[in-house]
Write an enzyme that holds these catalytic residues in place. Structure first.
Site, short mmCIF file in Angstrom:
data_model
loop_
_atom_site.label_atom_id
_atom_site.label_comp_id
_atom_site.label_asym_id
_atom_site.label_seq_id
_atom_site.Cartn_x
_atom_site.Cartn_y
_atom_site.Cartn_z
N ARG A 86 0.83 -1.25 -0.09
CA ARG A 86 0.09 0.02 -0.07
C ARG A 86 0.68 1.18 -0.06
O ARG A 86 0.48 2.16 -0.22
CB ARG A 86 -1.00 0.07 1.28
CG ARG A 86 -2.17 -1.05 1.02
CD ARG A 86 -3.02 -1.36 2.37
NE ARG A 86 -1.92 -2.28 3.19
CZ ARG A 86 -2.43 -2.73 4.52
NH1 ARG A 86 -3.60 -2.35 5.00
NH2 ARG A 86 -1.45 -3.88 4.91
N THR B 241 0.55 -13.05 9.01
CA THR B 241 1.15 -12.73 10.11
C THR B 241 1.14 -13.99 11.19
O THR B 241 2.14 -14.21 11.94
CB THR B 241 0.60 -11.61 10.94
OG1 THR B 241 -0.91 -11.98 11.00
CG2 THR B 241 0.77 -10.29 10.46
N GLY C 74 6.22 -4.83 12.56
CA GLY C 74 7.29 -3.83 12.63
C GLY C 74 6.88 -2.40 11.96
O GLY C 74 7.68 -1.64 11.60
N TYR D 94 42.55 21.17 -5.57
CA TYR D 94 42.29 20.13 -6.27
C TYR D 94 43.11 20.45 -7.79
O TYR D 94 42.52 21.60 -8.38
CB TYR D 94 40.75 19.94 -6.49
CG TYR D 94 40.57 18.68 -7.13
CD1 TYR D 94 40.85 17.39 -6.86
CD2 TYR D 94 39.40 18.82 -8.16
CE1 TYR D 94 40.53 16.36 -7.58
CE2 TYR D 94 38.91 17.71 -8.78
CZ TYR D 94 39.43 16.42 -8.68
OH TYR D 94 39.06 15.48 -9.32
N ALA E 254 46.62 41.50 -1.83
CA ALA E 254 45.22 41.33 -2.43
C ALA E 254 45.43 40.79 -3.99
O ALA E 254 46.22 41.49 -4.76
CB ALA E 254 44.38 42.66 -2.49
C1 UD1 Z 1 -2.51 -6.13 11.12
C2 UD1 Z 1 -3.56 -6.90 11.90
C3 UD1 Z 1 -4.89 -5.93 11.99
C4 UD1 Z 1 -4.16 -4.75 12.93
C5 UD1 Z 1 -2.91 -4.19 12.41
C6 UD1 Z 1 -2.60 -3.09 13.19
C7 UD1 Z 1 -3.33 -9.24 10.87
C8 UD1 Z 1 -3.99 -10.13 10.09
N1 UD1 Z 1 -4.05 -8.01 10.95
O1 UD1 Z 1 -3.14 -5.72 9.79
O2 UD1 Z 1 -5.64 -6.77 12.88
O3 UD1 Z 1 -5.34 -4.10 13.22
O4 UD1 Z 1 -2.20 -5.05 11.98
O5 UD1 Z 1 -1.61 -2.39 12.35
O6 UD1 Z 1 -2.42 -9.67 11.51
N2 UD1 Z 1 4.23 -9.36 8.19
C9 UD1 Z 1 5.26 -10.08 8.18
N3 UD1 Z 1 4.93 -11.44 7.33
C10 UD1 Z 1 3.73 -11.68 6.79
C11 UD1 Z 1 2.68 -10.47 6.81
C12 UD1 Z 1 2.98 -9.44 7.52
O7 UD1 Z 1 6.26 -10.20 8.55
O8 UD1 Z 1 3.66 -12.86 5.91
C13 UD1 Z 1 4.78 -8.09 8.92
C14 UD1 Z 1 4.43 -6.94 8.04
O9 UD1 Z 1 5.66 -6.54 7.57
C15 UD1 Z 1 3.95 -5.67 9.31
C16 UD1 Z 1 3.22 -6.61 10.14
O10 UD1 Z 1 3.48 -7.95 9.92
O11 UD1 Z 1 5.24 -5.40 9.87
C17 UD1 Z 1 1.67 -6.47 9.96
O12 UD1 Z 1 1.39 -6.77 8.63
P1 UD1 Z 1 0.26 -5.64 7.84
O13 UD1 Z 1 0.33 -6.17 6.29
O14 UD1 Z 1 0.84 -4.20 8.00
O15 UD1 Z 1 -0.98 -5.93 8.61
P2 UD1 Z 1 -2.20 -4.98 8.89
O16 UD1 Z 1 -3.19 -4.97 7.54
O17 UD1 Z 1 -1.92 -3.73 9.06
MG MG Z 2 0.06 -2.51 9.26
#
Ligand code: UD1
Ligand code: MG
Length: 485
Positions: free
Chosen positions: A18, A82, A104, A390, A426
């Site tokens: 995004r 996640t 993160g 230089y 100068a």
């Molecule tokens: C996630 C939560 C949502 C919450 C929000 C808060 C889930 C499914 N949803 O959504 O409920 O309200 O965070 O900010 O968990 N990541 C990985 N590996 C993956 C996918 C993601 O390490 O396979 C990491 C991403 O790099 C990121 C974090 O997990 O830092 C969260 O992922 P992101 O895609 O931002 O989740 P949200 O849609 O924000």
């Molecule tokens: Mg997020």
């Protein structure tokens, strides 16, 4: 250490589609640091057994950002959500009793809030404790579905909400404490039943709740702490909050900041009491300012070390340089890396300096370039003086002693040494060393021809054709209406 039974897992493998960026999301900066670095820093004081960062997109770069802070990394390749990220971390978590999870991309969380969450998890003997927040605009976040005042039934992702659930304004921060032995069996039952075919960690909550396990949600005292960064607009909002925190920190340490909303300060910057920052100043990197300094409008200092009572006049750029007590610099001066202005030195307008030392009380007041130069104390460099350091291939040094006077518009062709107390006339082009107390004079002698200019003007007047009168020209023009359009 109170949390030696806990492992912290930071989820940082995602791409961040995004954001529409070639840079992985967690490496984007906010408040002067990569998002993931701020998250690791908030966790460090918890004293956990270890901090594990899940990396995937631009794994090497993310590792480079977190490894210096002592975090360990685990590769998640490809990324299936996640929940999948947690499964990948299983070995690294090992037999830790508690697993604390953070995304993160939510870098504003503060250590105290995490401590309170862990305390609630421990005292409530919960299987999972979620950090939630009540917000005015919950769109984009997973929502907390409560079954009773103090317990949670499920987290529903934004894309899966019913019309009724869409009204809920308690959101999931993605920060959780899990009792590790409860997490694995719950995750094992989560299926990738969503449009992205991902394993959502959030779905483990409903599994635990259905089994009758205790699932708590603690509302963050300040909802801004859990803001995630999914879009450029989110990044800008989070950056603003970090910057405000830093401004408040410096103001409470006795720094005056005029129009603070226009001033940008990086997290590691420090400043002494009674220092004044005018509007539109930027203090970056590891800049340190002493007491009673004045940094005037439009100046940008990056990794600059200033003593006490230093004045930086408007629109001055200082990079990786040191200015001792009482130095005055600018306006419109530029110090490039490796410069050192000693006590009471003065560098004026339109002066550029690189890798040069200016001794105590010495002055370079106007329009100069000084590079690879060592200058003693109480010397004065005239307007427009240039050190030619230089030759197109190599750089050479210039040495200027104490109490030297260099006349305006001189060039000092390096390598060259000007001895103590010497004078440079100068307009000289100095190519040889000038011994102490000598005069260096290197320009051609002036010739003056009396009456020459007047004679020239007479000759020119005689040879010019007579001009037509302006009036005549105007009459010869066609009337306006008949002109071509
Ligand atoms: C996630 C939560 C949502 C919450 C929000 C808060 C889930 C499914 N949803 O959504 O409920 O309200 O965070 O900010 O968990 N990541 C990985 N590996 C993956 C996918 C993601 O390490 O396979 C990491 C991403 O790099 C990121 C974090 O997990 O830092 C969260 O992922 P992101 O895609 O931002 O989740 P949200 O849609 O924000
Ligand atoms: Mg997020």
């Amino acid at each position: 250490m109170p949390n030696k039974d806990a492992v912290i897992v930071i989820l940082a493998a995602g791409k961040g589609t995004r954001l529409k960026s070639s840079l992985a999301k967690v490496l984007h900066p906010a408040g002067g640091r990569a998002l993931v670095e701020s998250v690791v820093r908030a966790c460090l004081p918890l004293g956990a057994k270890k901090i594990v960062v899940i990396v995937g997109h631009q794994a090497e770069e993310v590792t480079a950002a977190v490894a210096p802070l002592g975090a360990e990394v685990v590769l998640q390749q490809p990324q299936h959500g996640t929940g999948h990220a947690m499964l990948v971390a299983k070995r690294a978590i090992g037999n830790a009793k508690m697993t604390v999870v953070l995304p993160g991309d939510a870098p504003l969380v503060q250590t105290e809030t995490l401590k309170a969450l862990i305390a609630t998890h421990r005292s409530g003997k919960a299987s999972a404790t979620i950090l939630s927040a009540v917000v005015a605009d919950p769109s984009g976040y997973g929502r907390i579905l409560r079954k009773a005042e103090n317990s949670v039934a499920a987290i529903v992702e934004d894309s899966q909400l019913t019309a009724e659930q869409r009204e809920l304004n308690e959101i999931n921060s993605s920060i959780y404490c899990f009792s590790t032995d409860k997490l694995w069996p719950a995750l094992a039952r989560v299926k990738p039943e969503n449009k992205h075919r991902e394993i959502y960690l959030t779905d483990a909550i409903a599994v635990l709740a259905l089994k009758g396990e205790t699932v708590l949600a603690q509302i963050a005292p300040d909802s801004r702490e859990v803001l995630g960064c999914n879009t450029r607009a989110d990044l800008a909002g989070v950056d603003r909050i970090f910057r405000e925190r830093k401004l408040e920190e410096l103001m409470s340490a006795g720094v005056t900041i005029q129009l603070p909303e226009t001033v940008l300060i990086d997290p590691e910057v420090t400043a002494g009491e009674d220092t004044v920052l005018e509007p539109c100043v930027q203090l970056l990197g590891k800049t340190k300012l002493g007491e009673r300094c004045v940094i005037r409008t439009g100046s940008v200092l990056n990794d600059a070390i200033l003593g006490d009572g230093v004045t930086v006049e408007p629109h001055t750029i200082i990079t990786e340089s040191r200015l001792d007590d009482g130095v005055i610099i600018g306006p419109f001066a530029r110090l490039r890396p490796g410069s050192h202005l000693k006590k009471g030195a003065k560098v004026g307008n339109f002066v550029e300096m690189k890798k040069s030392v200016i001794g105590e009380g010495s002055k370079v007041p106007h329009l100069s370039y000084i590079g690879d130069t060592k200058m003693g104390s109480h010397s004065n460099i005239g307007a427009g003086t240039i050190t030619c350091n230089y030759d197109g291939v190599n750089k050479f040094p210039t040495t200027i002693g104490n109490r030297v006077f260099v006349g305006s518009d001189s060039v000092l062709v390096a390598p060259v040494k000007i001895g103590d107390g010497a004078y440079i006339a100068a307009g000289s082009a100095i190519t040889e060393n000038v011994p102490p107390n000598a005069l260096g004079l290197a320009r051609s002698r002036q010739t003056t021809k009396p009456g020459w200019a007047a004679k020239k003007r007479r000759e020119q007047a005689a040879s010019f054709p007579k001009k037509k009168s302006v009036r005549k020209k105007a009459r010869s023009r066609k009337p306006r209406s008949r002109r071509k359009r």
